[in-house]
Write a protein that holds these residues in place. Structure first.
Motif, PDB file in Angstrom:
ATOM      1  N   GLU A 191      45.451  26.102  17.167  1.00  0.00           N
ATOM      2  CA  GLU A 191      44.703  25.311  18.160  1.00  0.00           C
ATOM      3  C   GLU A 191      43.631  26.162  18.833  1.00  0.00           C
ATOM      4  N   GLU A 203      38.588  32.948  21.234  1.00  0.00           N
ATOM      5  CA  GLU A 203      38.385  31.960  22.297  1.00  0.00           C
ATOM      6  C   GLU A 203      39.685  31.717  23.059  1.00  0.00           C
ATOM      7  N   ALA A 260      39.570  29.323  30.408  1.00  0.00           N
ATOM      8  CA  ALA A 260      39.653  29.210  28.948  1.00  0.00           C
ATOM      9  C   ALA A 260      38.277  29.001  28.319  1.00  0.00           C
ATOM     10  N   ASP A 261      37.308  28.572  29.126  1.00  0.00           N
ATOM     11  CA  ASP A 261      35.940  28.436  28.623  1.00  0.00           C
ATOM     12  C   ASP A 261      35.177  29.760  28.681  1.00  0.00           C
ATOM     13  N   GLY A 262      35.818  30.807  29.161  1.00  0.00           N
ATOM     14  CA  GLY A 262      35.124  32.084  29.328  1.00  0.00           C
ATOM     15  C   GLY A 262      35.048  32.889  28.049  1.00  0.00           C
ATOM     16  N   ARG A 318      42.203  28.469  25.057  1.00  0.00           N
ATOM     17  CA  ARG A 318      42.450  27.042  25.257  1.00  0.00           C
ATOM     18  C   ARG A 318      43.471  26.908  26.373  1.00  0.00           C
ATOM     19  N   THR A 319      43.402  25.792  27.087  1.00  0.00           N
ATOM     20  CA  THR A 319      44.344  25.590  28.185  1.00  0.00           C
ATOM     21  C   THR A 319      45.505  24.711  27.742  1.00  0.00           C
ATOM     22  N   PHE A 320      46.714  25.079  28.172  1.00  0.00           N
ATOM     23  CA  PHE A 320      47.915  24.282  27.897  1.00  0.00           C
ATOM     24  C   PHE A 320      48.538  23.906  29.224  1.00  0.00           C
ATOM     25  N   ALA A 321      49.012  22.645  29.296  1.00  0.00           N
ATOM     26  CA  ALA A 321      49.713  22.217  30.505  1.00  0.00           C
ATOM     27  C   ALA A 321      51.198  22.474  30.295  1.00  0.00           C
ATOM     28  N   PRO A 347      40.681  28.894  18.400  1.00  0.00           N
ATOM     29  CA  PRO A 347      39.813  29.648  17.484  1.00  0.00           C
ATOM     30  C   PRO A 347      39.826  31.137  17.847  1.00  0.00           C
ATOM     31  N   PRO A 376      38.452  23.966  16.207  1.00  0.00           N
ATOM     32  CA  PRO A 376      39.508  23.098  16.736  1.00  0.00           C
ATOM     33  C   PRO A 376      39.389  23.040  18.258  1.00  0.00           C
ATOM     34  N   ILE A 410      29.915  29.364  26.840  1.00  0.00           N
ATOM     35  CA  ILE A 410      30.442  28.009  26.766  1.00  0.00           C
ATOM     36  C   ILE A 410      29.337  26.951  26.617  1.00  0.00           C
ATOM     37  N   ALA A 459      45.053  29.288  34.447  1.00  0.00           N
ATOM     38  CA  ALA A 459      43.871  28.705  33.813  1.00  0.00           C
ATOM     39  C   ALA A 459      42.704  28.537  34.764  1.00  0.00           C
ATOM     40  N   MET A 477      48.787  24.896  34.700  1.00  0.00           N
ATOM     41  CA  MET A 477      47.824  25.053  33.604  1.00  0.00           C
ATOM     42  C   MET A 477      47.761  26.535  33.219  1.00  0.00           C
ATOM     43  N   PRO A 534      37.061  27.037  34.868  1.00  0.00           N
ATOM     44  CA  PRO A 534      38.005  26.976  33.753  1.00  0.00           C
ATOM     45  C   PRO A 534      37.958  28.261  32.924  1.00  0.00           C
ATOM     46  N   SER A 594      39.451  22.182  29.486  1.00  0.00           N
ATOM     47  CA  SER A 594      40.071  23.445  29.841  1.00  0.00           C
ATOM     48  C   SER A 594      40.801  23.344  31.172  1.00  0.00           C
ATOM     49  N   LEU A 595      40.736  22.164  31.809  1.00  0.00           N
ATOM     50  CA  LEU A 595      41.473  21.944  33.053  1.00  0.00           C
ATOM     51  C   LEU A 595      42.220  20.619  32.920  1.00  0.00           C
TER      52      LEU A 595
END
Lengths: 818, 100
Positions: free
Chosen positions: B9, B14, B50-52, B16-19, B11, A799, A550, B40, B24, B48, A805-806
């Motif tokens: 949305e 990777e 989703a950043d992993g 991504r986080t959705f609410a 890639p 994108p 990241i 999340a 989350m 986080p 991410s939070l």
């Protein structure tokens, strides 16, 4: 019909081999013959029985029910007289015959009794009062006799003799040890070590020791009254114990036509020469010219033979054992392995003696590997030495560490004495108990345990302790993890091999590497591969963003709450009022929770949410300081000759020049540099990956491999040069050599000692390998490919590159300092 | 099943986080084209996820590199397990189902 397996010998070797066979699910119809009238006992423990610290019953390994439970037919007190190799039968003394399909000979050895006049009585065995020390019966009779007598002489100053002498002291008041050679335990110890042992035995235990003592006669008409030595001396005594070594019991095998030297000759599968179905193990076997008298080689042999016989691994091979022993000899700690003394001119030999405490230590190193060690009186370092000896580990550069624990509390911790809840990994909070239970659940590799518990995965300082705990918990059954030598865990290749394969197949993306070399993609390997490919291919590298960590995706360092830190470049730690004003304005505008000076002489804006990064960069309009990557970080400088009254070189200008040239270069680990204007070292150049020190006379010293993080190390002096230009060239060349040759995450403080500073100097300074021009060209290409990543801000690479991410957490959560 | 966003949305490779309804959810797009969805927030220290970094099997939290199985949510490094959700792709839409 099941295969009939006959084992001649019910001692430690025979029984252990059968145990190993059963453990592998071997399906045999097993018959065992034992000469002694007992089940199987631990012969090593006879010393303890003699010394009275162990009860007879405590030394039995397998009681009779074990044989019954495993369907083994046991004939105790039955000696086998002959093998018919052609009819495949064995014949016992009592006339019975037993057929076999497979035969194991494990007849062990017996005490060697030298032909001394008077030792035997014609027709009556030993002279009354003379004992050998080999079997349980020997031990029993010796104890019974000794209790009613006063003075004993033990003949033989080897391990067994010393144990006998010590044990006899419990049963009678005077013990003298007579040894034919010039010093005690001469098979294992050199002269000085033997002398040290002798004084300890004499002064602490009160055993009189006579060396160079040839026993020429046992005196006494009806019973023993003394022994006579070669120099005419007579030592009065009423008990004589002979412990002058052992001889393999190989006569029966020889008489049956098997080739016998000092023992029964076997090949690497423990098979007797020219026989398909006859094997020998233990002290009766002679393998590659060696006959072993210690227990560890026997265990190794038993495993190989069991692997082979059960078909678990029909090609299992025994290659001989490196004999390393750690014993308490008559109450004195002794450890010995390999060479007793240096043999070649260039063998390194280190010796420490402290006669008053009875301490002697010696290690012998050849080509950087431990080839021999002797420790008497203090064996604290022996666990490490045995490992280094067995596995050929790299040795500490500070050779004294082989003999002593130098500083660092970690080295002094005794694993067995640590409490279960004691914290081992202070970064990830892993206790000794957690490590042990992971091992007990079946994970027996150090890296496996580290993965599962995360112990040792923080700063890494506790790794050696984690390793020792795993080894202790696994009881010596630690499995080598082949992955330890891989560059990344997911591709089974060390770095040179991997780089070669990448070139041969022209692999330019991380996914291509997995597809061609690794099979499945592996998250833990992506970052290391991305770094390597970027270094190798430069502009041709196909950048897959998911291969990046990241920090490298968003060019900032992730913080505990998911925000990021922003560190703009500040070359050489030099800034201007205008720059400071701008940073201040940005910090205020974006409500940056904390503004902090870094150790690398820069300014850190902490707690910036991911989605704000592009705006912060735009407002700063300064290049990235790379305070987040496995890359060239910073060059710390002092004010140098321009201002400082002590400065002898313009460290500030050189630091700026270095940073300008090598900014952002990625590598296997962080690269932190410094230039300091005089040896007072205000910029801490001695403890940097590469540090430059101005010295009087307009010269610059270049140090490499320093560190002052979790690991503290002063760098090694690479060379001294006369100009700043040479510093810049050699810096690039050294860094490129490091980039191409270091393992993933291997910092220079580990890399430089691994390669050796002399070798690094040969390559980087003297160009002994003729690759300097290539290294310079590769570095120049990387430098030319540099692009400030913070320019990405207007054109996201993917994108949602900067999407939070939070999304439902209010950030920052880090404390805000106004 | 409800649509929570579009596949493009995320890639390739990777997360991504959705609410979703005050929760989350991290959705990962694996390199084999399939998707996975987990809670999340890392149960260890709130990182986080989703950043992993991910592969076909696991996700590594970016803070301390703890690992979880993306399909079962089971921890691979001695931490509490993750909640995982049913997730599908329908015409480029990400459809999220119940906790599984």
């Amino acid at each position: 019909m099941r295969t009939r397996l006959v084992v001649i010998g019910n001692g430690m070797a025979g029984a252990r081999t059968v145990e190993e066979i059963l453990a592998r699910g071997g399906d045999f119809d097993i018959t065992m013959f034992g000469d002694e009238p007992y089940g199987n006992y631990n012969r090593i423990m006879l010393s303890n029985v003699l010394a009275g610290v162990e009860d007879e019953s405590g030394i039995f390994l397998n009681d009779l029910s074990w044989y019954a439970d495993n369907g083994i037919t046991l004939h105790t007190g039955t000696r086998i007289e002959r093998i018919d190799r052609f009819a495949k039968r064995v014949y016992a003394e009592d006339g019975t015959e037993t057929p076999y399909d497979k035969l194991i000979i494990a007849t062990g050895s017996r005490a060697f009794v030298p032909p001394i006049p008077g030792i035997h009585r014609p027709g009556r065995g030993y002279h009354q009062g003379v004992f050998a020390f080999r079997t349980l019966d020997d031990t029993r009779s010796m104890i019974r006799y000794a209790k009613e007598h006063q003075r004993a002489v033990v003949i033989g100053g080897g391990l067994l003799g010393l144990e006998a002498a010590r044990g006899l002291q419990n049963h009678l008041p005077h013990v003298t040890l007579v040894h034919a050679a010039g010093h005690l335990m001469n098979a294992q110890l050199n002269e000085v070590a033997g002398e040290t042992l002798k004084s300890s035995i004499e002064s602490r235990l009160g055993i009189e020791v006579v060396v160079n003592g040839q026993t020429t006669e046992i005196l006494g008409k009806h019973a023993v009254t003394g022994v006579k030595l070669g120099d005419g001396r007579v030592i009065p005594c009423d008990v004589v114990v002979v412990a002058a070594g052992i001889r393999a019991n190989a006569e029966m095998a020889a008489a049956s036509g098997l080739p016998v030297g000092r023992g029964i000759v076997v090949d690497d599968q423990m098979r007797c020469q020219d026989e398909d179905d006859i094997y020998a193990v233990g002290e009766c076997a002679q393998h590659r010219g060696e006959v072993y008298g210690l227990v560890a080689p026997l265990w190794d042999q038993a495993k190989v033979l069991a692997d082979h016989l059960t078909g678990v691994n029909p090609f299992a091979e025994y290659h001989g054992s490196q004999v390393a022993t750690k014993l308490k000899v008559a109450g004195v700690d002794v450890a010995a392995m390999g060479l007793k003394g240096p043999e070649r001119d260039d063998d390194e030999s280190l010796t420490f003696t402290e006669p008053r405490k009875g301490i002697y230590k010696n290690v012998i190193i050849r080509d950087g590997r431990l080839v021999g060690a002797t420790m008497v009186g203090d064996v604290k370092k022996v666990a490490f030495l045995m490992q280094a000896f067995d596995r050929g580990l790299a040795l500490p550069e500070e050779r004294a560490e082989l003999m002593f624990d130098l500083g660092g509390p970690a080295g002094e911790v005794k694993v067995e004495e640590m409490a279960d809840d004691e914290q081992v990994c202070n970064c990830n909070g892993v206790s000794k108990g957690a490590i042990c239970s992971t091992v007990q659940s079946g994970c027996k590799t150090v890296t496996g345990v580290m993965d599962k518990t995360r112990a040792g995965k923080g700063c890494g300082t506790c790794k050696p302790l984690v390793q020792r705990i795993v080894e202790w918990a696994a009881g010596g059954e630690v499995e080598e993890d082949p992955a330890a030598s891989y560059y990344v865990p997911g591709i089974p290749m060390p770095k040179p091999e991997l780089m070669n394969a990448i070139r041969v197949h022209s692999l330019k993306s991380v996914s291509a590497v997995f597809a061609t070399l690794g099979g499945e993609e592996d998250a833990k390997s992506k970052m290391g591969l991305a770094s390597l490919l970027k270094m190798m291919w430069g502009g041709e590298y196909v950048d897959e963003r998911d291969a990046r960590f990241i920090n490298d995706r968003v060019h900032a360092n992730i913080q505990r709450d998911g925000t990021f830190s922003v560190v703009p470049q500040m070359k050489g730690g030099v800034t201007t009022p205008a720059q400071l004003r701008r940073i201040a304005e940005v910090a205020e505008k974006h409500g940056v929770p904390m503004v902090k000076l870094t150790g690398g002489q820069r300014i850190d804006l902490l707690g910036v949410p991911k989605e704000k990064l592009p705006q912060v960069w735009a407002d700063l309009d300064m290049p990235s300081g790379y305070a987040y990557g496995k890359s060239f970080r910073t060059v710390k400088t002092c004010v140098g000759s321009d201002f400082c009254r002590f400065g002898v070189g313009d460290s500030t200008a050189l630091g700026i020049a270095l940073e300008e040239r090598y900014q952002g270069i990625e590598g296997p680990g962080k690269m932190k540099l410094a230039v300091t204007g005089c040896p007072r070292n205000c910029a801490e150049a001695y403890v940097k990956d590469l540090g430059v020190v101005a010295i009087d006379g307009g010269k610059w010293e270049i140090y490499v491999g320093g560190a002052a993080g979790a690991h503290v190390r002063k760098g090694d002096l690479l060379t001294t040069v006369g100009t700043a230009e040479e510093v810049i060239t050699l810096t690039g060349r050294f860094l490129q050599y490091y980039r191409e040759n270091a393992n993933w995450l291997e910092r220079t403080y580990a890399f430089v000692p691994r390669i050796g500073i002399e070798r690094v100097r040969e390559i980087v300074v003297d160009d002994a390998d003729g690759i300097a021009a290539e290294l310079d060209a590769a570095m120049a290409a990387s430098v030319a490919a540099y692009r400030d990543p913070w320019k990405d801000r207007d054109d996201p690479a993917t994108p949602g590159q900067f999407r939070t991410s939070l999304p439902l957490t209010v950030l920052p959560q880090v404390p805000v300092r106004a | 099943m409800r649509a929570i966003g579009f596949l493009d949305e995320i890639p390739l490779g990777e997360g991504r986080t959705f609410a979703v309804d005050g929760e989350m959810v991290a959705v990962f797009r694996l390199r084999d084209g399939s998707v996975r969805a987990t809670q999340a927030v890392c149960p260890h220290k709130g990182g986080p996820l989703a950043d992993g970094q991910i592969d076909l099997k696991q996700v590594l939290c970016p803070l301390h590199l703890n690992a979880w199985d993306l399909t079962t949510g089971c921890s691979l490094s001695g931490q509490p397990d993750l909640a995982v959700y049913d997730v599908h792709i329908d015409n480029d839409k990400i459809l999220l189902g119940e906790l599984s």
